[in-house]
Structures are given as structure tokens and as C-alpha cells.
Design an enzyme around this catalytic site. Structure first.
Site, PDB file in Angstrom:
ATOM      1  N   HIS A 301       1.772  -6.386  -1.078  1.00 16.22           N
ATOM      2  CA  HIS A 301       1.226  -5.187  -0.300  1.00 16.22           C
ATOM      3  C   HIS A 301      -0.225  -4.908  -0.695  1.00 16.22           C
ATOM      4  CE1 HIS A 301       1.174  -2.068  -3.548  1.00 16.22           C
ATOM      5  NE2 HIS A 301       2.255  -2.588  -4.113  1.00 16.22           N
ATOM      6  N   ASP A 313      -2.114  -3.795  -8.641  1.00 17.84           N
ATOM      7  CA  ASP A 313      -0.989  -3.360  -7.533  1.00 17.84           C
ATOM      8  C   ASP A 313      -1.572  -2.831  -6.317  1.00 17.84           C
ATOM      9  OD1 ASP A 313       1.288  -2.371  -6.995  1.00 17.84           O
ATOM     10  OD2 ASP A 313       1.142  -0.362  -7.718  1.00 17.84           O
ATOM     11  N   GLU A 347       3.647   0.081   0.934  1.00 20.33           N
ATOM     12  CA  GLU A 347       4.533  -0.048  -0.030  1.00 20.33           C
ATOM     13  C   GLU A 347       4.470   1.069  -0.933  1.00 20.33           C
ATOM     14  OE1 GLU A 347       6.358  -0.806  -4.014  1.00 20.33           O
ATOM     15  OE2 GLU A 347       4.191  -0.228  -3.320  1.00 20.33           O
ATOM     16  N   GLU A 348       3.010   1.583  -1.096  1.00 19.94           N
ATOM     17  CA  GLU A 348       3.081   2.919  -2.073  1.00 19.94           C
ATOM     18  C   GLU A 348       3.663   4.129  -1.319  1.00 19.94           C
ATOM     19  OE1 GLU A 348       2.298   2.539  -5.074  1.00 19.94           O
ATOM     20  OE2 GLU A 348       1.150   0.767  -5.203  1.00 19.94           O
ATOM     21  N   GLU A 374       4.919  -7.978  -7.357  1.00 20.33           N
ATOM     22  CA  GLU A 374       4.649  -6.675  -7.691  1.00 20.33           C
ATOM     23  C   GLU A 374       3.734  -6.505  -9.110  1.00 20.33           C
ATOM     24  OE1 GLU A 374       4.318  -3.398  -7.089  1.00 20.33           O
ATOM     25  OE2 GLU A 374       5.336  -3.381  -5.223  1.00 20.33           O
TER      26      GLU A 374
END
EC number: 3.4.-.-
Length: 955
Positions: A301, A313, A347-348, A374
């Protein structure tokens, strides 16, 4: 008459029979008594000086007058006893107890006697030496009595001459553990196995770093922002177009930008429902020129949280995927199956974009397996911490293909237990797509995860290289494997898998693991059963000692846990929590030393007051067997419950058992000498090395998490419990050294001193929990929201309105470290829960209200957002089944939350969200998380409320 115990000069022992103790009064500091013993056993007068060692040996007996007693030998002249039918009816059989020192008077008398008696005494010396090695059979009055089996004690009696040196033993064990910890650290720092990569056509970390720096230079990329929806998407499409231009004629590349809209419910964070509208996915399919019917998915992501550039991330994973796409596309090796690269943009927002792809994209039907990239930290090694569900062939694919393996089924079972408050896209593909996969994540340095410090320069190039090598190799393996097309045939069964210091992975089916585990248990049972279930006259006391020792061991572990918890509770109550957050060694010095000292104290007391007459070798053997029994019990329990992590307990049974069998003969002959200690520690190398390897992973994961685990979980109690558990494991096969050592006083004093000094320093506030050091920042996490709240009654009238800055501290210390610098933020502005409003009437971003109950509300002017929220009721419809259908419309910013609490007597029966069934959060309210990308339409939804006929008002 009196029956006394005394030590004869010739290393033998006799009993005296005196008419009166006054027959021979001592005129010197020594005691002299005539010795009425067989000539071969004690042929002369003896002298027993009142020195330390012998006085301690005599203190074991209670010299009470015994009536109607008679003394005599055993017929062979090898021992002398007093027996009778006195009040207690006890018998004393005494043998030599060697001590490391003898008084000068004893030494002079012994030498003189040897000279006077000449050859006769010399001939009798071997017999007396053999007698000195016989085990103690019974103790005097007031001491515990026991009877040894012939091999029970090992042959050496306790004394200064036979015990291990305390200083050398403690130092040796400490250096041993330190050396193993160093090996673990070296293996973790070796990110790339040299020679495994770097050839032409392989993954290029420098190119991936260039992608990473371009993505992070855009800044924070929240869903719905231009940075995420426009700038990052544009850059990805540009790079994909360049790769397509370089691709081989063997491959075909297709690109699609998906803008899905959907809704789903999830039980993460207590349960809530998510709704998304017009979010962004960039999807690339690389396939053979003639097409493919099956595909493997790689997922990352590119969005980030609001305050972070999101290098780890998850921009680095997207950079790795871009480079893997380039290498595969330009390769001259044909693929058998397609590889789908999903760069998801939400995704977050709790896994929204992956749900949009797997439930709505036309290529989703081709997916047979996936790899999810991830991060829970910044850099280091990427850990395989989830696989499956079932489908053991995926683990085999990783084992066969990965160049720098780092995987553990222990991490998988810990993560899936829910202990770690996190989740990944793995859940979406598993639950909504029914697709098996592999979940990987960077776990090091989680202190700066989701912070402004998560920048590209903190990720080592070797970390990028190893991740790229592994992902490329596994994707290539799956895309050319025949198993991908027929994966349904191999879907059943789980795998036991673990890496060995990052060098290679051991993997085998869980059913094979169960067989191995039970075979190990049987071997341990045979070993222990040989001692515990021999004829009663040989083992009655061993069995009793074993059970008592087991109780003592469990008590020592329990009291060590209670001790560290008491310290942790006190530290928490005085407001000094997390003092170790920036200085991890503080936790070891505070809680680790306390746990070790308490274990040593309990066993030292047992050795001195309960096992006072037992030989050191015998006790060392008993407590080794106890530790083996405990680990065997863990092995049976874990295997019975079907946990693949049981292999760890198997390691802790197999290697110690083999070690014991190898050193047993030397231990029986020579006692606890240097050779025994060296062989013993060498045999324990594998279990202790792997235990420290796992312990590193535990602390690497959990220590940073405790800095963001909310205000309701005392982190010191959690960390103290983990440290106590690690201490119990590491001490298990070292407990026997407490009984083999001469003393433990200095060790206990040293540990207590370290603990006490650390405790005082922590209480005084010496260790500040946080750090802004550029090299290694460990920031405090505080979440600020400028809000305006408007409260309405059931008729829609405004009853109250206020504005302020709503402050949430993400750790247990709250605002205690901030108040001295910002006095306005203090306990006088603590936020109060509005009991009549859902979720206390505050705008929670996610339903984490049960984790963060301490928050502050600082009055402030009204907020003026660029895109204010508007919420209105469109229609209200009465249904034939005594319910009311309410339709609403909401417009506003890219992120909004919607709470529902049914009025008393009413229930929420269904709604247009998720699968139609309302899902409650913790506390009974309903929570809906909403987000949208660019140019989203108004959000319309309906809820249906079932209410009692006696109620006339609609909630």
C-alpha cells in the site's frame, strides 16, 4: 548414656559411648573423647576442633540423651550405629562428610598418628577413603531423614572441596548467555548473505531506493488527499510505463486504475463497519504473451498515516514491488502463470482498498495465492509471520525459494492470537477472498513506526536488497510452479516452520511434528520413569525429593513473578512507568535481576534448610530432572492443543536429555568439575541460542508496542511479566548450579544491589522515557483533534455546543510528562464521558475508546474545516413489521465516523452497510468508519430500528 557424632582423624566416622560427658573434659580449644569403635574404623583418639566447617556439620545433629540405646557395628566394620526404642525411635547411621578445610590440630594429630602406626594404617587408608565416598543414609534428630539408592547421590558429598566456585559459576553462566546473545545479534545484523545476489538480471536495491525516495518526497499520503490520489498514483503509472517499454517480448503487461466503492464489517478493535467510496488501486498484471488462467498476487500500500512520510509503512514495499516487476518483465525466462501487482491506496483506512480489489476487480478471480508486504517497524529483516490458512505448499515454496529466510510459526501463532493490536491485508484476502498467502513485515525499530521519523534514510540498502531477493525468488517460484494451478489439492494441513539464525528454514507438516513431539515425550518418560518407578526400597526418597523439588521450583517461579509484579505495580502507582522505554537495560536491571534473585533465594533456602544432608551431585541431578519434566509437560500441553510452536518445547527436551546422557558418567565419577560444566553448557547451546533468538523477537515487537498500547494497560506490568517468563525459561536448566555451587550469597547480594540501585534511580525519575535523538528517536505519541461538538435531543434541537482540542495520550503515562512544559494541560481539563451519547460523545477516529479512557479537552475556538460535515435525515418510513426505516445523507471531509446507539427499548435490526447485519463495538454502540477518495458523491445509507409497541418515540 549419650550417643554422639564425631569425625575421626582417618576420614572415618565413629560413635562414642560414654559413661558421662565429664569423663574427659577438654583442656584446650579442642574436644577429646575416647572413641569406642572397631579398631579398623577408628583405631585411635580423635580431635575435633571447634572450627567453622566441623561446627556446621555437628550442628546438623541434636544431642539429646537417649535411653535404652545400644551401639554396635554392621558386622563388616564399615559403619557404626546407635539404635534403640527411645521416645522417637530413631536410628543414626553416620558416615564421613568431607569438608575443604581441617583444623591445624586435626591435621597435626592425623600426621602424627600415621607416622606412629606406619604400614598398618597406610594399608587401611584405601578402605577409609572408600568409606568416605559412601552416601549419607540417615540424618540426626531434627534433620530430614533419607535413604539413598546405590546411585542416588552420585558419590560426592557436599563441601567446600567439591562444590563449584560461586564467582566462577556466576561469571561463567553470565558470559555464556552474553556470548549467545552476541551470536544472535550478529545473525540479525547479517541482512544479506554475501554471494546470494548481485548478478546481472537480479534485484537492484539502488533502483528500489530511488523509487522509495521519490515516493516519500511527496510527503504524507492520506486517503483522499491529492498527495495520495494524484501525485503518488501519477508517479507509479509513470514508472510502470517505463518498465513496460523495457519488457521482454515473452511477457505482456496490463495496467488498471481501480476506484472501488463498498462496505464490510470486521471484528478488529472490538468490531466495527467500514464504508469506502471512490478510493484508488493501481493494478498491474504481468503474464505470458498468450495469457494465463491463474495468478499469484503481490500486495503493498502506498498510502500513509497523516503525520508520516511512511517510508517503511509501506513505501519501501511498493518500491521493492516496482523493482521486482522490472526484473520479471525484462527477464528472458517465460512465466507459466500471471503475477498481479496491487499497489493499494487505502490500507491505513483499515484495509479498505484490498477489500475493494478482492471483491470487485475482474482479475481477482485469477488469484490462487498472494504475498503481502507490510511493516511494523523500520528496516531490518522482513519476517514471515503469517501463512495459510493451511496450504502447506506455500511454506514449502518460501523455504525452497527465499535466499535470506526469516520465518517463524511462533510469530504466526502469537499474531493470530490477537495479542498484538494490529492487522494487515492478509485478513481481507483470507476472509473475503478465501485465498491462502504469506504475510511479511519489517519488525525492527518499531519506536518510529507511524511517526514523522519514518523516513527513507533510516532504511538500510541491505534491508531493501534482502526483501527484494526474497520476494523476487518466491514470486518467480510460484509463477513457474505447477502447484499454483492445482493448489486446491494441497490446501489441507499446517506446517511447522522456523529459520535457523537466518541461514535456512526447517519446515515439516504439523502431523509429523506431533509424532516427533510424542516420541520425545516417550524418551523423557522412559528416562524419568527409570528413576521414579524402580522398586520402592530404592526410590522412595528420590520420588519424594523429586516431588518436593518440583514444588520448590514452581514456588520459586511463582514468587519471582509476584516479586516483579509488586515492583511494577509500585512503579506504575508513583507515575514512573516506561522508564525503560528509552533505556531497555533498565528493565533488565530492575525486573530481570529481581526475578533471578528471588529464584536463587528460594532454592538456596531449600538447599540449606530442607535438603541439608543431601549431596550436591544428587540435588543437581534431581533438579535437572525436574526441569526436564516441566518442559516435557509444556510439550505435551502445546502438542495436545495443536500448536505448531510446540517444537520449541521439543528442543528444550531433546538437547538437555542428550546432554545429560553424555555427561552422566563423567558427573558420577568426578562430580561438577570443569569438564562437566563445559560439556553441559555445550549441550545446552542449541536450546539456549534459539530461546534468545525468539526472546529478541518478542522484545523487538512488544517493547515499542507498549509505548502505544493505550492508557488502560500498565506497560510495566506487561514487560515485568514477560521478563519473569523469560527468566523462568532461561533459568530452568541452570537451577542445578545453585545446588552444585558452594554458595550463592555473593550472587544474591550482587543481584539485589543492582535491583535496589535501579529501583531507586527509577523512583527518582532519573530515566526519562522518551528521546528525540536524531540517531535513535523514541517519541511520545499524542493524538490531537481540534473539534466542535453539537449535541441534539431526539427532536433534533440543539441542546449544547462546545469547541476544544481533544487530547489523547497513546501510552500509560498520559500527560504527566507534558504538564510541566505545558501547564494548561493538566488534570483539571480531563474530559468527562457523556453517558447519554454514544462513545462518550467524542469524535473517535477508530473505536479504540476501550483502550484510551484517559483524555483531555482543552477549550478552544470553533474549528472551521475547509469541507465541513453535513448530516441530514432524508426519510422516515414505517414498516409493516413494527420497525422504522431511517434514510440519511452525509457529506464532508475524506474521513468521517458515524455512531449509533438505539434508544432504550429499541434495537437496530438491519442496515444498508456491510452484509446487512449491524455489528456492535465494545460497549454496545455501533461504529461506522467512512472514507472517500477524490470527487466522491454524497453518502446515503439507511438503518432499520425495531422498537417496542409501548414506545411512541423513535430513537
Amino acid at each position: 548414656m549419650f550417643c554422639f557424632m564425631a569425625v575421626c582423624i582417618g576420614k572415618s566416622l565413629c560413635h562414642t559411648r560414654l559413661g558421662s560427658p565429664a569423663q574427659d573434659k577438654p583442656t584446650t580449644p579442642s574436644l577429646r573423647w575416647p572413641c569406642h569403635c572397631p579398631p579398623t574404623l577408628c583405631p585411635k583418639l580423635f580431635t575435633a576442633r571447634r572450627d567453622g566447617p566441623i561446627r556446621r556439620s555437628l550442628a546438623l545433629c541434636s544431642f539429646r540423651p537417649l535411653t535404652r540405646r545400644r551401639c554396635g557395628g554392621d558386622g563388616g566394620g564399615r559403619s557404626w550405629s546407635c539404635r534403640g526404642l527411645g521416645r522417637l525411635g530413631w536410628r543414626v547411621k553416620l558416615v564421613a562428610m568431607e569438608w575443604g578445610s581441617e583444623s591445624a590440630a586435626v591435621r597435626r594429630h592425623r600426621v602424627g598418628g600415621e607416622r606412629r602406626e606406619g604400614p598398618a594404617t597406610a594399608a587401611a587408608q584405601p578402605e577409609r577413603e572408600a568409606l568416605a565416598q559412601e552416601p549419607l543414609v540417615e540424618a540426626c534428630s531434627g534433620a530430614r531423614t533419607r535413604k539413598r539408592s546405590p546411585g542416588g547421590s552420585g558419590g560426592a558429598s557436599r563441601g567446600a572441596g567439591t562444590g563449584l566456585s560461586e564467582a566462577r559459576t556466576a561469571l561463567g553462566l553470565a558470559l555464556y548467555l552474553l556470548a549467545l546473545r552476541t551470536l544472535v545479534q550478529l545473525s540479525l545484523q547479517q541482512l544479506v548473505l554475501r554471494g546470494a545476489a548481485g548478478d546481472r538480471g537480479e534485484f537492484d536495491a539502488s533502483q528500489a531506493r530511488d523509487y522509495l525516495e521519490h515516493i516519500t518526497s511527496i510527503g504524507p499520503r492520506t486517503t483522499g488527499s491529492p498527495e495520495n490520489e494524484i501525485l503518488t498514483v501519477r508517479y507509479l503509472l509513470e514508472q510502470i510505463k517505463l518498465i513496460e517499454a523495457q519488457s521482454s517480448s515473452l511477457h505482456m503487461i496490463s495496467v488498471d486504475v481501480q476506484r472501488p466503492t463498498g462496505s464490510f464489517s470486521i471484528d478488529f478493535l472490538g468490531g466495527f463497519t467500514s464504508y469506502y467510496d471512490n478510493i484508488t488501486n493501481v493494478v498491474v498484471k504481468l503474464e505470458p504473451r498468450d495469457g494465463a488462467q491463474h495468478a499469484v498476487l503481490a500486495n503493498c500500500h502506498f498510502d500513509s498515516v497523516a503525520n508520516s512520510p511512511g517510508a517503511s509503512d509501506d513505501a519501501v514495499s511498493c518500491s521493492v514491488m516496482l523493482e521486482v516487476l522490472r526484473v520479471l518483465a525484462t527477464s528472458s525466462e517465460a512465466l507459466h502463470h500471471a503475477v498481479v501487482f496491487l499497489f493499494n491506496g487505502a490500507e491505513e483506512n483499515v484495509l479498505q482498498a484490498s477489500h475493494g480489489f478482492i471483491t470487485q476487480h475482474p482479475w481477482a478471480s485469477l488469484i490462487r495465492a498472494f504475498i503481502n508486504l507490510e511493516a511494523a517497524g523500520v528496516g531490518g529483516k522482513e519476517l514471515v509471520f503469517q501463512t495459510g490458512p493451511e496450504n502447506p505448499w506455500l511454506v514449502q515454496a518460501y523455504v525452497s525459494a527465499a535466499k535470506h529466510p526469516f520465518a517463524s510459526v511462533v510469530a504466526q501463532e502469537v499474531f493470530q492470537s490477537g495479542i498484538i493490536p494490529s492487522d494487515t491485508d492478509f485478513r481481507i484476502y483470507r476472509d473475503f477472498g478465501n485465498i491462502p498467502g504469506i504475510d511479511l513485515a519489517f519488525i525492527e525499530n518499531g519506536y518510529i513506526y507511524h511517526t514523522k521519523y519514518d523516513t527513507a534514510d533510516r532504511i538500510l540498502t541491505d534491508s531493501i536488497q534482502r526483501a527484494g531477493d526474497n520476494i523476487l525468488a518466491v514470486l518467480k517460484y510460484l509463477a513457474t510452479s505447477e502447484m499454483l494451478a492445482t493448489s486446491s489439492k494441497y490446501q489441507h494441513g499446517n506446517m511447522v516452520f522456523f529459520d535457523v539464525l537466518g541461514l535456512f528454514v526447517i519446515a515439516y507438516p504439523s502431523r509429523v511434528g506431533s509424532i516427533i513431539n510424542y516420541m520425545v515425550v516417550m524418551a523423557a518418560v522412559l528416562y524419568l520413569g527409570k528413576k521414579l518407578f524402580q522398586p520402592r526400597h530404592k526410590t522412595v526418597n528420590y520420588t519424594k525429593d523429586f516431588l518436593c523439588g518440583l514444588g520448590i521450583t514452581l514456588i520459586s517461579w511463582f514468587t519471582s513473578l509476584v516479586t516483579v509484579l509488586i515492583i511494577a505495580v509500585f512503579i506504575s502507582l508513583i507515575g514512573q512507568s516506561l522508564s525503560w522505554y528509552n533505556h531497555f537495560y533498565v528493565s533488565v536491571c530492575l525486573y530481570g535481576t529481581a526475578a533471578v534473585a528471588k529464584i536463587i533465594l528460594i532454592h538456596t533456602l531449600a538447599k540449606r534448610f530442607y535438603f541439608m544432608n543431601a549431596s550436591d551431585q544428587y540435588l543437581g541431578e534431581v533438579f535437572f530432572d525436574i526441569s526436564l519434566f516441566v518442559h516435557c509437560g509444556f510439550l505435551v500441553t502445546l502438542t495436545y492443543h495443536g500448536l505448531c510452536s510446540a517444537f520449541v518445547s521439543a528442543v528444550w527436551v531433546v538437547f538437555p536429555l542428550l546432554t545429560k546422557l553424555c555427561v552422566h558418567k563423567d558427573f558420577k565419577q568426578h562430580g561438577a568439575q570443569g569438564k562437566f560444566v563445559a560439556l553441559y553448557l555445550l549441550g545446552m547451546f542449541v536450546p539456549y541460542l534459539y530461546a534468545l533468538y525468539l526472546i529478541w523477537a518478542v522484545f523487538e515487537m512488544f517493547t515499542p508496542i507498549l509505548g502505544r498500547s493505550g492508557s488502560e494497560i500498565p506497560p510495566d506490568i506487561v514487560l515485568a511479566s514477560i521478563l519473569a517468563g523469560c527468566t523462568m525459561i532461561l533459568s530452568s536448566y541452570f537451577i542445578n548450579f545453585i545446588y552444585l555451587a558452594k554458595s550463592t550469597k555473593k550472587t544474591m547480594l550482587s543481584l539485589t544491589l543492582v535491583c535496589a540501585v535501579t529501583f531507586l534511580l527509577v523512583c527518582s525519575g532519573t530515566f526519562f522515557p522518551y528521546s528525540s535523538s536524531p540517531a535513535s528517536p523514541k517519541p511520545k505519541r499524542v493524538f490531537l483533534q481540534h473539534v466542535t461538538r453539537v449535541f441534539h435531543d431526539l427532536e433534533g434541537k440543539v441542546v449544547r455546543r462546545d469547541s476544544g482540542i481533544w487530547i489523547n495520550g497513546f501510552d500509560y503515562t498520559g500527560m504527566s510528562h507534558i504538564t510541566p512544559h505545558i501547564p494548561e494541560i493538566n488534570d483539571t481539563i480531563r474530559a468527562h464521558c457523556e453517558e447519554d451519547a454514544p462513545l462518550c460523545g467524542f469524535p473517535w477516529y477508530l473505536p479504540v475508546h476501550f483502550l484510551i479512557r484517559k483524555n483531555w479537552y482543552l477549550p478552544a475556538p470553533e474549528v472551521s474545516p475547509r469541507n465541513p460535515a453535513h448530516f441530514r435525515l432524508i426519510s422516515k418510513e414505517q414498516t409493516p413489521w413494527d420497525s422504522v426505516k431511517l434514510t440519511f445523507e452525509a457529506t464532508g471531509p475524506s474521513h468521517m465516523s458515524f455512531y449509533v446507539r438505539a434508544h432504550k427499548g429499541s434495537t437496530l435490526s438491519q442496515w444498508s452497510l456491510g452484509n446487512g447485519t449491524p455489528v456492535t463495538s465494545k460497549g454496545g454502540d455501533y461504529f461506522v468508519f467512512y472514507s472517500h477518495g477524490l470527487r466522491a458523491s454524497a453518502w446515503q445509507f439507511w438503518i432499520e430500528v425495531q422498537f417496542s409497541r409501548s414506545k411512541h418515540r423513535i430513537p
